[in-house]
Design an enzyme around this catalytic site. Structure first.
Site: not given
Length: 471
Positions: A181, A51, A38-39, A269-270, A450, A34-35
């Site tokens: 998006g 979130k 981590l994650g 835009i992607g 319910h 990993e550069r």
């Protein structure tokens, strides 16, 4: 002498670290390279911290509407620095969790930039210089980055990518979001709830264009009602930074061009796969026209011993899709290495859910109504509105609906599409149903608790067959 492993995973995002864990569980000597942190992007700069930001915006939104619930909350303000600090704290906590998982599963971690130098060799360059690692198999899980406008590169001051938008130095006064998006709409929703004047520009004819047309239409009305300006079938011309902000040339759906001024711009835009400078060319690893690595259903590239998963291969480009691919690829490698107890299954793209955490939330799985018809299906379609659901009304969240699409001939659930409160938590019910190849009969005969919003899922199924009870 080079360190030697059964498997090396290049990249520690939700695809890479899950692949590494599954390899270790299967008894394979595993390393991960990993550069940064981590994650990967998802945990540190994508899914999780966004979130956390959106949760702050949701709480702020509810506080501003406390009177609707018989409560009083006055002089409500935003501390943007504190909101960002909480978001970064959530990411840091989960980063520590991944670090713990690597230790728990005895996965060697090499921090640095990795590059393939042979089919089974990876050079890692870090703070302590370069080292060569060897493995019988190498998994590329290098992810992707935000696509930028060639006419206006992000500078972190006035023109932002998602990464800049997560750690703003100031609250935008007037914000332009280019692209509708999931990423664009989530940031538009966050900043709008936090008090910014938000405009969304979308090149296609509707927002969230991958979603069902009814969901897109409902969302646009909801966003406009919240105060956003939505411009679809629109295009961006010049972007000029000024001392006070940004001047942007925008052509609307009627072809009329105007210069508009904003304090900040978010470009959503992607994505672009991170496939440069990792040694693909030297090994003649095949890519498609958008530079994504070509793989089979199990993650194999055209070069023996080299595998690829996640955002650097075919979409959809979602964290849960990457994690699932990571498990499949790990098991396929173990099988090649002689493990007779694993039985990898290829990913079924028809059953990958998509979630957008705007306000209201969007969730979907499978075919839209239009795509089902285009595929030649005669369909039965049912829609049930949240206004007919007691729990949604009690929560003060009566805006939304659930839509189901069934094959009229067999009753197979072809797709499900939701917009409203907590739908990102509910969609998994339909995903499980599709994975189990359910028909309308099983869904109709399922007892839903319910009072819950999930009852709308039952009613939408009933509605497709003219049997809805509460509308």
């Amino acid at each position: 002498m080079a360190d030697s492993y059964d498997v090396i995973v290049l990249g520690s995002g939700p695809g890479g670290y899950v692949a590494a864990i599954r390899c270790a569980q299967l008894g394979l000597k595993t390393a991960i390279v990993e550069r940064e942190r981590l994650g990967g992007i998802c945990l540190n700069w994508g899914c999780i911290p966004t979130k956390a930001l959106l949760r702050s915006a949701e709480v702020f939104h509810q506080m501003k509407h406390a009177k609707d619930y018989g409560l009083a909350a006055e002089n409500i303000t935003v501390d943007l620095a504190a909101v960002v600090k909480r978001s970064r704290g959530v990411a840091d906590k989960l980063n520590q969790g991944v670090t713990h998982l690597m230790k728990k599963n005895k996965i060697a971690v090499h921090m640095g930039t990795g590059k393939l130098i042979a089919p089974r060799k990876l050079e890692v360059t870090g703070d302590k210089g370069a080292a060569t690692l060897e493995a019988r198999h190498i998994i590329l899980a290098v992810g992707a980055r935000a696509r930028e406008l060639p006419t206006a590169r992000a500078d972190g001051e006035r023109i932002w990518t998602y990464r800049h938008a997560m750690t703003p130095k100031e609250m935008p006064g007037k914000l332009l979001v280019i692209g509708s998006g999931a990423i664009g709409i989530e940031f538009a929703s966050f900043y709008n709830d936090m008090g910014a004047d938000v405009t969304v520009v979308e090149m296609l004819d509707r927002v969230v264009p991958v979603e069902d047309a009814d969901v897109s239409a409902f969302l646009e009305k909801a966003l406009v009602k919240q105060g956003m300006k939505i411009m679809t079938s629109a295009s961006i011309g010049s972007i000029e930074k000024t001392g006070a902000g940004v001047k942007v040339s925008i052509k609307d759906k009627a072809g009329k061009e105007a210069i508009m001024e904003f304090s900040h711009v978010i470009v959503a835009i992607g994505i672009v796969p991170n496939v440069e400078n990792i040694g693909l060319e030297g090994l003649d690893i095949e890519r498609d026209k958008r530079s994504h690595v070509k793989v089979d259903d199990y993650g194999r590239t055209n070069v023996a011993g080299i595998w690829a998963i996640g955002d650097c291969v075919e979409g959809p480009w979602l964290a849960h899709k990457a994690s699932h691919e990571g498990v499949t690829t790990a098991e396929a490698i173990a099988k090649e290495l002689g493990n007779k107890d694993v039985h990898p299954h290829p990913l079924d793209r028809r059953n990958i859910p998509g979630c957008t955490y705007c306000h209201p939330q969007i969730a979907s799985v499978g075919m839209t109504e239009a795509k089902a018809k285009d595929a030649g299906f005669a369909v039965k379609v049912g829609t049930f509105p949240f206004i007919g659901n007691g729990k949604a009304i009690a929560l003060g969240e009566p805006e939304g609906f659930v839509k189901t699409v069934f094959d009229a001939a067999t009753g197979e659930l072809l797709g499900a599409h939701m917009i409203g409160a907590e739908v990102t938590e509910m969609i998994q019910g339909y995903v499980v149903g599709k994975t189990l190849e359910t028909t309308e009969v099983e869904l109709m005969n399922t007892v839903f608790p319910h009072p819950t919003i999930s009852e709308t899922m039952h009613e939408a199924t009933l509605a497709a067959y003219g049997r809805a009870l509460h509308i």
